[in-house]
Design an enzyme around this catalytic site. Sequence first.
Site, PDB file in Angstrom:
ATOM      1  N   ASP A 147       2.854  26.687 -49.072  1.00 43.92           N
ATOM      2  CA  ASP A 147       2.317  25.733 -47.969  1.00 43.92           C
ATOM      3  C   ASP A 147       1.450  26.794 -47.246  1.00 43.92           C
ATOM      4  O   ASP A 147       2.843  27.630 -47.044  1.00 43.92           O
ATOM      5  CB  ASP A 147       2.799  24.386 -47.484  1.00 43.92           C
ATOM      6  CG  ASP A 147       2.254  23.152 -46.574  1.00 43.92           C
ATOM      7  OD1 ASP A 147       1.092  23.974 -46.708  1.00 43.92           O
ATOM      8  OD2 ASP A 147       2.963  22.761 -45.466  1.00 43.92           O
ATOM      9  N   SER A 148       0.911  25.940 -46.040  1.00 45.53           N
ATOM     10  CA  SER A 148       1.242  27.267 -44.855  1.00 45.53           C
ATOM     11  C   SER A 148       2.551  27.256 -44.099  1.00 45.53           C
ATOM     12  O   SER A 148       3.381  28.209 -43.647  1.00 45.53           O
ATOM     13  CB  SER A 148       0.661  26.984 -44.487  1.00 45.53           C
ATOM     14  OG  SER A 148       0.603  25.498 -43.738  1.00 45.53           O
ATOM     15  N   CYS A 187      -3.785  16.107 -45.850  1.00 45.52           N
ATOM     16  CA  CYS A 187      -2.797  17.513 -44.522  1.00 45.52           C
ATOM     17  C   CYS A 187      -1.620  16.681 -45.164  1.00 45.52           C
ATOM     18  O   CYS A 187      -0.963  15.749 -44.962  1.00 45.52           O
ATOM     19  CB  CYS A 187      -3.013  17.881 -42.821  1.00 45.52           C
ATOM     20  SG  CYS A 187      -2.230  18.668 -42.249  1.00 45.52           S
ATOM     21  N   THR A 188      -1.244  17.675 -45.814  1.00 45.78           N
ATOM     22  CA  THR A 188       0.542  17.973 -45.835  1.00 45.78           C
ATOM     23  C   THR A 188       1.710  16.788 -44.998  1.00 45.78           C
ATOM     24  O   THR A 188       2.124  16.318 -45.042  1.00 45.78           O
ATOM     25  CB  THR A 188       0.916  19.747 -46.009  1.00 45.78           C
ATOM     26  OG1 THR A 188       0.753  19.850 -44.976  1.00 45.78           O
ATOM     27  CG2 THR A 188       0.895  20.031 -47.434  1.00 45.78           C
ATOM     28  N   HIS A 189       0.930  17.390 -43.552  1.00 42.41           N
ATOM     29  CA  HIS A 189       2.121  16.554 -42.252  1.00 42.41           C
ATOM     30  C   HIS A 189       1.880  15.514 -41.839  1.00 42.41           C
ATOM     31  O   HIS A 189       2.716  14.481 -41.951  1.00 42.41           O
ATOM     32  CB  HIS A 189       2.279  17.423 -41.363  1.00 42.41           C
ATOM     33  CG  HIS A 189       1.945  19.127 -41.212  1.00 42.41           C
ATOM     34  ND1 HIS A 189       1.932  19.983 -41.919  1.00 42.41           N
ATOM     35  CD2 HIS A 189       2.469  19.950 -40.741  1.00 42.41           C
ATOM     36  CE1 HIS A 189       2.405  21.946 -41.907  1.00 42.41           C
ATOM     37  NE2 HIS A 189       3.426  20.903 -40.903  1.00 42.41           N
ATOM     38  N   GLU A 244       5.441  18.942 -36.325  1.00 39.36           N
ATOM     39  CA  GLU A 244       6.105  20.708 -36.982  1.00 39.36           C
ATOM     40  C   GLU A 244       7.576  19.868 -35.344  1.00 39.36           C
ATOM     41  O   GLU A 244       8.072  20.992 -35.953  1.00 39.36           O
ATOM     42  CB  GLU A 244       5.541  21.580 -35.997  1.00 39.36           C
ATOM     43  CG  GLU A 244       4.125  22.639 -36.990  1.00 39.36           C
ATOM     44  CD  GLU A 244       4.564  23.049 -38.098  1.00 39.36           C
ATOM     45  OE1 GLU A 244       5.346  23.956 -38.097  1.00 39.36           O
ATOM     46  OE2 GLU A 244       4.198  23.177 -39.376  1.00 39.36           O
ATOM     47  N   CYS A 295      -0.762  22.527 -49.603  1.00 41.80           N
ATOM     48  CA  CYS A 295      -1.935  22.718 -48.899  1.00 41.80           C
ATOM     49  C   CYS A 295      -3.257  22.853 -48.882  1.00 41.80           C
ATOM     50  O   CYS A 295      -3.928  23.103 -49.913  1.00 41.80           O
ATOM     51  CB  CYS A 295      -2.019  24.442 -48.171  1.00 41.80           C
ATOM     52  SG  CYS A 295      -2.463  24.748 -47.198  1.00 41.80           S
ATOM     53  N   ASN A 296      -4.181  21.242 -48.222  1.00 39.04           N
ATOM     54  CA  ASN A 296      -5.061  20.897 -48.514  1.00 39.04           C
ATOM     55  C   ASN A 296      -6.142  22.217 -47.636  1.00 39.04           C
ATOM     56  O   ASN A 296      -7.046  22.397 -48.652  1.00 39.04           O
ATOM     57  CB  ASN A 296      -5.506  19.819 -47.130  1.00 39.04           C
ATOM     58  CG  ASN A 296      -4.540  18.711 -48.336  1.00 39.04           C
ATOM     59  OD1 ASN A 296      -5.413  17.811 -48.948  1.00 39.04           O
ATOM     60  ND2 ASN A 296      -3.362  18.473 -47.737  1.00 39.04           N
ATOM     61  N   THR A 297      -5.489  22.724 -47.362  1.00 46.79           N
ATOM     62  CA  THR A 297      -6.117  23.296 -46.118  1.00 46.79           C
ATOM     63  C   THR A 297      -6.752  24.924 -47.274  1.00 46.79           C
ATOM     64  O   THR A 297      -7.074  25.493 -47.684  1.00 46.79           O
ATOM     65  CB  THR A 297      -6.481  24.294 -44.897  1.00 46.79           C
ATOM     66  OG1 THR A 297      -5.664  23.218 -44.271  1.00 46.79           O
ATOM     67  CG2 THR A 297      -6.943  25.429 -44.406  1.00 46.79           C
ATOM     68  N   TYR A 332      -2.458  26.991 -41.307  1.00 45.89           N
ATOM     69  CA  TYR A 332      -4.000  27.787 -41.569  1.00 45.89           C
ATOM     70  C   TYR A 332      -4.669  27.022 -41.405  1.00 45.89           C
ATOM     71  O   TYR A 332      -6.252  27.165 -41.519  1.00 45.89           O
ATOM     72  CB  TYR A 332      -3.716  27.598 -43.163  1.00 45.89           C
ATOM     73  CG  TYR A 332      -2.909  28.791 -44.124  1.00 45.89           C
ATOM     74  CD1 TYR A 332      -2.039  29.359 -42.686  1.00 45.89           C
ATOM     75  CD2 TYR A 332      -3.354  28.656 -45.974  1.00 45.89           C
ATOM     76  CE1 TYR A 332      -1.352  30.408 -43.672  1.00 45.89           C
ATOM     77  CE2 TYR A 332      -1.840  29.962 -46.051  1.00 45.89           C
ATOM     78  CZ  TYR A 332      -1.161  30.693 -44.532  1.00 45.89           C
ATOM     79  OH  TYR A 332      -0.112  31.253 -45.240  1.00 45.89           O
ATOM     80  N   GLY A 333      -4.914  25.289 -40.507  1.00 49.22           N
ATOM     81  CA  GLY A 333      -5.818  24.585 -40.557  1.00 49.22           C
ATOM     82  C   GLY A 333      -7.371  25.092 -39.638  1.00 49.22           C
ATOM     83  O   GLY A 333      -8.410  24.605 -40.344  1.00 49.22           O
TER      84      GLY A 333
HETATM   85  N1  DGL Z   1      -0.768  22.220 -44.931  1.00 51.03           N
HETATM   86  C1  DGL Z   1      -1.923  22.004 -44.131  1.00 51.03           C
HETATM   87  C2  DGL Z   1      -2.655  21.162 -44.778  1.00 51.03           C
HETATM   88  O1  DGL Z   1      -1.999  20.814 -45.338  1.00 51.03           O
HETATM   89  C3  DGL Z   1      -1.432  21.290 -42.686  1.00 51.03           C
HETATM   90  C4  DGL Z   1      -0.918  23.224 -41.450  1.00 51.03           C
HETATM   91  C5  DGL Z   1      -1.464  23.837 -41.564  1.00 51.03           C
HETATM   92  O2  DGL Z   1      -2.973  23.741 -40.975  1.00 51.03           O
HETATM   93  O3  DGL Z   1      -1.268  24.890 -42.112  1.00 51.03           O
HETATM   94  O4  DGL Z   1      -3.566  21.333 -44.406  1.00 51.03           O
END
Ligand code: DGL
Length: 277
Positions: A11-12, A195-197, A161, A74-76, A43-44
């Site tokens: 993940d990011s 999104c993971t968060h 975060e 990570c979705n992004t 990364y978003g």
């Molecule tokens: N991990 C990213 C996602 O799931 C969210 C955090 C980021 O923007 O890096 O899209």
Amino acid sequence: MSRQEYIGVFDSGYGGLTILKEILQELPGYHYIYLGDNARAPYGARSFETVYQYTIEAVRKLFELRCRLVILACNTASAKALRTIQQVDLPTIDPEKRVLGVIRPSIEALSAYSTNGHIGILATRGTVASKSYPMEINKLYGEGRYHITQLSCPMWVPLVENNELTGEGAKYFVQKYLDELFLSDPAIDTIVLACTHYPLLKPLISSMVPEYVKIVGQGHIVADRLKDYLVRHPELEKYLAREACVDYYTTDKVELFNDMGSIFMEQEIDCRYVQIC
Ligand code: DGL
């Protein structure tokens, strides 16, 4: 045949820990390597090229660390880099290795949730802009089967975060984006936390939507699909070490990752620093 390779979860930053946590519940026996690219997160809002570049560097590092299979939690990264990595990079790096994402499994699970077909996808700006969710949904179920409304919630990642999950700031920004979402489509009966968060905000989100609205996190879906994948791919599974452990790596400050990671995992963790570029 020796079982000495690992499952990588990338993940990011910390967010992929929400996915790892559920994978560990479902499949506790394997040896996992978690890599958070905290030095370059989030990364978003980054470009396709940048997210791809960062993600392939992370995947190469996980391969170096003896991962045979890598999950892009990570979705992004799944939206912007997975396809190129699968189609262009893997055949030259090592055709025996595998990289999987979180978008396809989430979409395959959709039909179990929505009754009226009105879906809200909440994600980062990058995931929304990639249109990966609507495109994949239409590809799998056919155009028009689902009415999809996407919305980016850029304030939610910083809230999580900073462990701001229940205070006035969190309430304000959760309500703000939910209002926007339901203004676009009042008939939504299913919200995908893409999104993971966002799963860490699920209790607050649930308290602000009507009871019939289903809030879908991805962790258990990805864990179920991974279990199924390993059963269907014994030629890969036979190489995976059964050591029931996780090695955590971050590209930034170890102390910070340990503090934040412990909140996500609800247990103490002890990570190592790694450089990936
Ligand atoms: N991990 C990213 C996602 O799931 C969210 C955090 C980021 O923007 O890096 O899209």
